[in-house]
Write a protein that holds these residues in place. Structure first.
Motif, PDB file in Angstrom:
ATOM      1  N   GLN A 176    -101.166  -2.934 -38.678  1.00  0.00           N
ATOM      2  CA  GLN A 176    -100.407  -4.073 -39.195  1.00  0.00           C
ATOM      3  C   GLN A 176     -98.914  -3.842 -39.051  1.00  0.00           C
ATOM      4  O   GLN A 176     -98.163  -4.749 -38.718  1.00  0.00           O
ATOM      5  CB  GLN A 176    -100.770  -4.329 -40.645  1.00  0.00           C
ATOM      6  CG  GLN A 176    -102.161  -4.881 -40.827  1.00  0.00           C
ATOM      7  CD  GLN A 176    -102.560  -4.974 -42.297  1.00  0.00           C
ATOM      8  OE1 GLN A 176    -101.824  -4.516 -43.179  1.00  0.00           O
ATOM      9  NE2 GLN A 176    -103.712  -5.553 -42.555  1.00  0.00           N
ATOM     10  N   VAL A 177     -98.460  -2.617 -39.279  1.00  0.00           N
ATOM     11  CA  VAL A 177     -97.035  -2.302 -39.147  1.00  0.00           C
ATOM     12  C   VAL A 177     -96.615  -2.454 -37.689  1.00  0.00           C
ATOM     13  O   VAL A 177     -95.553  -2.998 -37.389  1.00  0.00           O
ATOM     14  CB  VAL A 177     -96.746  -0.872 -39.661  1.00  0.00           C
ATOM     15  CG1 VAL A 177     -95.356  -0.402 -39.239  1.00  0.00           C
ATOM     16  CG2 VAL A 177     -96.898  -0.820 -41.167  1.00  0.00           C
ATOM     17  N   ARG A 179     -97.914  -4.405 -35.445  1.00  0.00           N
ATOM     18  CA  ARG A 179     -97.909  -5.815 -35.074  1.00  0.00           C
ATOM     19  C   ARG A 179     -96.656  -6.541 -35.548  1.00  0.00           C
ATOM     20  O   ARG A 179     -96.184  -7.468 -34.912  1.00  0.00           O
ATOM     21  CB  ARG A 179     -99.135  -6.519 -35.657  1.00  0.00           C
ATOM     22  CG  ARG A 179    -100.411  -6.182 -34.966  1.00  0.00           C
ATOM     23  CD  ARG A 179    -101.557  -6.945 -35.577  1.00  0.00           C
ATOM     24  NE  ARG A 179    -102.818  -6.462 -35.029  1.00  0.00           N
ATOM     25  CZ  ARG A 179    -103.987  -6.758 -35.516  1.00  0.00           C
ATOM     26  NH1 ARG A 179    -104.074  -7.534 -36.586  1.00  0.00           N
ATOM     27  NH2 ARG A 179    -105.071  -6.290 -34.963  1.00  0.00           N
ATOM     28  N   HIS A 180     -96.122  -6.131 -36.704  1.00  0.00           N
ATOM     29  CA  HIS A 180     -94.956  -6.778 -37.270  1.00  0.00           C
ATOM     30  C   HIS A 180     -93.648  -6.288 -36.641  1.00  0.00           C
ATOM     31  O   HIS A 180     -92.602  -6.900 -36.839  1.00  0.00           O
ATOM     32  CB  HIS A 180     -94.888  -6.559 -38.783  1.00  0.00           C
ATOM     33  CG  HIS A 180     -96.001  -7.261 -39.523  1.00  0.00           C
ATOM     34  ND1 HIS A 180     -96.485  -8.491 -39.175  1.00  0.00           N
ATOM     35  CD2 HIS A 180     -96.729  -6.871 -40.608  1.00  0.00           C
ATOM     36  CE1 HIS A 180     -97.455  -8.832 -40.016  1.00  0.00           C
ATOM     37  NE2 HIS A 180     -97.636  -7.874 -40.880  1.00  0.00           N
ATOM     38  N   THR A 181     -93.709  -5.195 -35.921  1.00  0.00           N
ATOM     39  CA  THR A 181     -92.448  -4.706 -35.346  1.00  0.00           C
ATOM     40  C   THR A 181     -92.301  -5.039 -33.893  1.00  0.00           C
ATOM     41  O   THR A 181     -93.082  -5.533 -33.199  1.00  0.00           O
ATOM     42  CB  THR A 181     -92.348  -3.172 -35.480  1.00  0.00           C
ATOM     43  OG1 THR A 181     -93.470  -2.560 -34.859  1.00  0.00           O
ATOM     44  CG2 THR A 181     -92.186  -2.785 -36.900  1.00  0.00           C
TER      45      THR A 181
END
Length: 181
Positions: A176-177, A179-181
């Protein structure tokens, strides 16, 4: 020395008939030994099938969870089979060890050890001897050591399960981290 005990237990046992020390021969020990092992295999397989059906309605989020589930089912079925067949195992072990001095803890005084030498003419005589001398609980002597072994195995399985859960959670968070960066 260790070789002396090995020699007495393995090399000096008669092959076809009982010897003057009343030790059963390998041939006489064959039936109870094979019966015990076959019964254990059948019981374990039956328990595993039953446990698999009882716990089969749960969905597994990953292949790793499926493997851990099978490991746990195998653990439980082996534990139940060992407890159910412990009297048969006790008889088989006592038949194998008879004629040899067996060292046991002196549980009455708590000090020192006692030597016990037993002589049985066969499995039925062994069962009757245990019942007469020790009662039904005599068949379960030593069960606490087996239960301790299974408790340690259970803790290791639980620890492994928790590690897998934390690892999967960490992996999801990392995904998830990223994907957000």
């Amino acid at each position: 020395s260790d070789y002396q005990g090995f020699r007495e237990f393995i090399l000096e046992r008669p092959i076809l008939y009982s010897d003057p020390s009343n030790r059963l021969s390998y041939l006489q020990l064959l039936f109870p030994t094979v019966l015990t092992n076959i019964a254990h295999g059948i019981t374990t397989d039956g328990m595993e099938t039953l446990m698999g059906r009882l716990f089969s309605n749960r969905s597994h989020s990953s292949q790793l969870h499926h493997i851990l589930h099978k490991l746990f089912v195998g653990y439980l079925s082996s534990l139940l089979a060992d407890i159910l067949l412990y009297p048969l195992l006790t008889v088989t072990i006592r038949l194998h060890c008879q004629g040899l001095p067996v060292l046991v803890n002196n549980v009455e005084t708590g000090i020192g050890v006692q030597y016990i030498t037993t002589y049985y003419s066969g499995p039925v005589d062994c069962v009757m001897g245990i019942l007469e001398a020790e009662g039904v609980t005599g068949f379960y002597k030593g069960l606490s050591a087996l239960l301790l072994q299974y408790a340690i195995q259970g803790l290791l399985i639980l620890l492994l399960w928790r590690v897998v859960i934390y690892w999967e959670r960490w992996r999801r968070e990392q995904t998830q981290v990223s994907r957000h960066t």
